[in-house]
Design a protein around this motif. Structure first.
Motif, short mmCIF file in Angstrom:
data_model
loop_
_atom_site.label_atom_id
_atom_site.label_comp_id
_atom_site.label_asym_id
_atom_site.label_seq_id
_atom_site.Cartn_x
_atom_site.Cartn_y
_atom_site.Cartn_z
N HIS A 166 14.35 -7.55 -12.73
CA HIS A 166 14.32 -8.82 -12.00
C HIS A 166 13.65 -8.67 -10.63
CE1 HIS A 166 15.76 -12.84 -10.82
NE2 HIS A 166 15.91 -12.30 -9.62
N LEU A 167 14.04 -7.65 -9.89
CA LEU A 167 13.54 -7.50 -8.52
C LEU A 167 12.04 -7.19 -8.49
CD1 LEU A 167 16.49 -5.55 -6.85
CD2 LEU A 167 16.05 -8.02 -6.86
N ALA A 168 11.53 -6.57 -9.57
CA ALA A 168 10.09 -6.35 -9.65
C ALA A 168 9.34 -7.67 -9.65
CB ALA A 168 9.74 -5.57 -10.91
N GLY A 169 9.93 -8.69 -10.25
CA GLY A 169 9.33 -10.02 -10.18
C GLY A 169 9.50 -10.64 -8.81
N ASP A 170 10.72 -10.58 -8.27
CA ASP A 170 10.99 -11.21 -6.98
C ASP A 170 10.11 -10.66 -5.87
OD1 ASP A 170 12.88 -13.00 -7.85
OD2 ASP A 170 14.61 -11.91 -7.06
N ILE A 171 9.90 -9.35 -5.84
CA ILE A 171 9.19 -8.75 -4.73
C ILE A 171 7.71 -9.13 -4.72
CG2 ILE A 171 8.46 -6.55 -5.75
CD1 ILE A 171 9.52 -5.24 -3.11
N HIS A 172 7.23 -9.65 -5.84
CA HIS A 172 5.84 -10.10 -5.89
C HIS A 172 5.70 -11.61 -5.77
CE1 HIS A 172 5.39 -5.97 -7.32
NE2 HIS A 172 4.16 -6.08 -6.88
N GLN A 173 6.79 -12.29 -5.51
CA GLN A 173 6.73 -13.71 -5.16
C GLN A 173 6.54 -13.74 -3.65
OE1 GLN A 173 7.26 -16.48 -3.58
NE2 GLN A 173 8.70 -17.85 -4.60
N PRO A 174 5.39 -14.22 -3.15
CA PRO A 174 5.07 -14.10 -1.72
C PRO A 174 6.17 -14.58 -0.78
CG PRO A 174 3.14 -14.82 -2.91
CD PRO A 174 4.27 -14.82 -3.91
#
Length: 317
Positions: A166-174
């Motif tokens: 999940h956090l791999a997605g979140d960290i790439h949301q600007p």
């Protein structure tokens, strides 16, 4: 509506180092890419599309190991799920688990973002100042990687894997890597395709800038392209170009910080930088807000900008 930037999401996971256990690496790549709009997002469908594309990049043996870790300790059936379950794919099913877990364990709420103030510009080399007591996405992701790497407890390992996916997605949301005294755009009311922002009884506004990036634009894209679900979205995104090869590497604090810096740069240049009405830069002291009425009632101050987001903004992005 076409995509306009390419964002690479990588999460690297490892099993404990014993003679009977092998190294596991999961590499997630989401190409929110292709012609015109970068306002692509990470709600239920976005997070699941990331997971589904990750599966395409994994060797069959590695994917088997990833699924085995998740299967060994399934999601608690009593946990309230914000997204409909995906019984056919356990990796996609857990992609939004961390958001559900945040409701059950509020102490993990800070793990989903890092508040680099917009006012510091590109001075984001160190996240420590903006990660009090390790309570931000940078330290959380690195820490959960270590749990997966060293723990022999099936529940701890499965939860760590669910967090990292999940956090791999979140960290790439600007907007998960910046704040402008507005809770990462959550307190920035916008009109989206002529839908005016509405204020609820708690002083929150919808639509808002963060929500546009999280789910409004992905819904617009899916409707325009006739994409019925996350798998169709993943197929569409993957079809925009060949998925590049990516080499496994540990999710160290330094590496995760570099991902956060890249996301922050996009937030400054695109998410805020290409708004029709330039937003004033708020002071760096306005980092932690508990309400959109904080920071001198930032929600209503930004509402007065009458920000209109639509096709022009999305094409420019």
């Amino acid at each position: 509506m076409e995509a306009g930037i390419r964002t690479t999401l990588r999460a690297y996971l490892a099993t404990p180092r014993t003679t009977k256990q092998r190294r596991v690496a999961i590499v997630a790549l989401l190409l929110v890419a292709g012609g015109r709009s970068s306002a692509f997002a990470w709600g239920c469908d976005g997070h699941r599309a990331v997971a589904l594309i990750a599966e395409r990049l994994l060797a069959p043996a590695t994917l088997t190991l990833v699924r085995a870790v998740l299967t060994a300790s399934p999601v608690d059936p009593a946990l309230k799920r914000g997204c409909e379950p995906v019984p056919s794919d356990i990796v996609a099913d857990v992609a939004s688990w961390a958001d559900d877990q945040r409701a059950a364990d509020p102490a993990t709420g800070g793990w989903h973002f890092v508040n680099f103030p917009r006012s510091i510009g590109s001075n984001t080399a160190s996240a420590a100042k903006y990660c009090p007591a390790g309570n931000c996405i940078v330290d959380a992701m690195a820490a959960q990687f270590q749990v997966l790497k060293t723990s022999t407890d099936p529940l701890r390992r499965a939860n760590a894997l669910r967090f990292v996916i999940h956090l791999a997605g979140d960290i790439h949301q600007p907007l998960h890597a910046i704040t402008n005294g507005d809770r990462g755009g959550n307190c920035f009311p916008v009109a989206y395709h002529a839908q005016p922002p509405q204020e609820d009884e708690r002083g929150n506004f919808s639509p808002n800038l963060h929500g546009v990036w999280d789910y409004n634009s992905i819904a617009t894209l899916m409707k325009a392209r006739g994409l019925a679900d996350a798998r169709a979205l993943a197929d569409y995104v993957a079809g925009q170009g060949a998925l590049p090869a990516v080499a496994p590497a540990a999710a160290t604090r330094a590496r995760v910080t570099s991902w956060a810096r890249d996301a922050n740069a996009l937030a400054r240049s695109v998410a805020y930088g290409r708004l029709p009405v330039p937003a004033p830069i708020e002071p760096s002291s306005a980092i932690t807000l508990f309400s959109c009425r904080d920071n001198h009632d930032v929600g209503h101050r930004l509402l007065a900008l009458n920000e209109q987001i639509g096709e022009v903004y999305e094409q420019a992005s």
